[in-house]
Enzyme design. Sequence first.
Site, mmCIF file in Angstrom:
data_model
loop_
_atom_site.group_PDB
_atom_site.id
_atom_site.type_symbol
_atom_site.label_atom_id
_atom_site.label_comp_id
_atom_site.label_asym_id
_atom_site.label_seq_id
_atom_site.Cartn_x
_atom_site.Cartn_y
_atom_site.Cartn_z
ATOM 1 N N CYS A 221 -2.852 -6.507 10.900
ATOM 2 C CA CYS A 221 -3.802 -7.604 10.693
ATOM 3 C C CYS A 221 -4.421 -7.514 9.313
ATOM 4 O O CYS A 221 -5.343 -6.721 9.086
ATOM 5 C CB CYS A 221 -4.885 -7.574 11.770
ATOM 6 S SG CYS A 221 -6.107 -8.901 11.600
ATOM 7 N N CYS B 249 -8.104 -8.437 9.223
ATOM 8 C CA CYS B 249 -8.985 -7.394 9.764
ATOM 9 C C CYS B 249 -9.192 -6.259 8.755
ATOM 10 O O CYS B 249 -10.310 -5.777 8.577
ATOM 11 C CB CYS B 249 -8.388 -6.811 11.034
ATOM 12 S SG CYS B 249 -7.952 -8.004 12.309
ATOM 13 N N ASP B 250 -8.121 -5.832 8.119
ATOM 14 C CA ASP B 250 -8.150 -4.587 7.355
ATOM 15 C C ASP B 250 -7.942 -4.735 5.852
ATOM 16 O O ASP B 250 -8.058 -3.757 5.113
ATOM 17 C CB ASP B 250 -7.092 -3.624 7.909
ATOM 18 C CG ASP B 250 -7.311 -3.309 9.380
ATOM 19 O OD1 ASP B 250 -8.485 -3.208 9.783
ATOM 20 O OD2 ASP B 250 -6.321 -3.170 10.117
#
Length: 313
Positions: free
Chosen positions: A136, A139-140
């Site tokens: 992701c 997300c990261d």
Amino acid sequence: MPEIKTRCLIVGSGPAGFTAAIYASRANINPLVIEGIQPGGQLTQTTEVENFPGYPQGVQGPQLMEDLRNQALRFGADIRPGIVTEVDLSTRPFLAKTDTGLEIVADTIIIATGASAKYLGLEDEKKYNGLGVSACATCDGFFYRKRKVAVVGGGDTACEEALYLSNLASEVYLIVRKPHLRASKIMQHRVETKENIHVLFNTNTVGLYGAEYVEGAHLVEHIGTDIERRYDLPIDGFFLGIGHQPNTQVFRPMVECDHEGYIKVKDQGTATNIPGVFAAGDVADPTYRQGIAAAGMGCKAALDVERFLMENA
């Protein structure tokens, strides 16, 4: 076989499942939550989470899910381990069975089983999961500002991940095993014209390396041919862009799904094609796949269940 009756069965324990449990519990529905194959969902495999509201300093993924779980317990949710292995949705109340031998009779069901990222199948992916390996970018990606990263895949998902990361990372390598991109023409154009995205065609990833975190990838160009070339690519992050698999197998073909297996919900709600069965989170969301989006959908599912039970008392 022990049998339990519940007004609402929640299948899954990620942000969608636990949020649904919080709302349903506060509405005195007394839901039963079956945690599933990965208690706490995908966020339990994430280290630092900085984009979930309410945690200004960030929070570890497992701690975030533990907080949500404890909040659901505080309001009286019945949370149990197990995997739902069989369901009968032909008549209400519905019947579900778990691998722990539990038989559940439920007036309503919220499916919140999530979606699992597709991996290449390398042992190193497991070794460095959360230590440089991610599925992701949204997300990261923040953790890889001004660093070098790689994205695997040649479709729209991979191109979207690469483009997102290109605004954060110094260099982005798009590793494509075929001699061309499968993405839409517009996505191909965006990738090809982005200066810090480098597309590596005819290239396979065969491993990752690093003392503690990912430091690079072992690559093979033109694998299995007389011009095969093996080399190492120094990178700080390795992102999977080959798609997700919704965890809907046990509910098909009873619950209507799209061609990829994601559950179809009606309008802007969470109702499925079966009255009394609702879906929330990544299992019904091929687009956003964010913890906060899943939590919001879990809220909606619980409210939809409450309304359904009132109308069908």
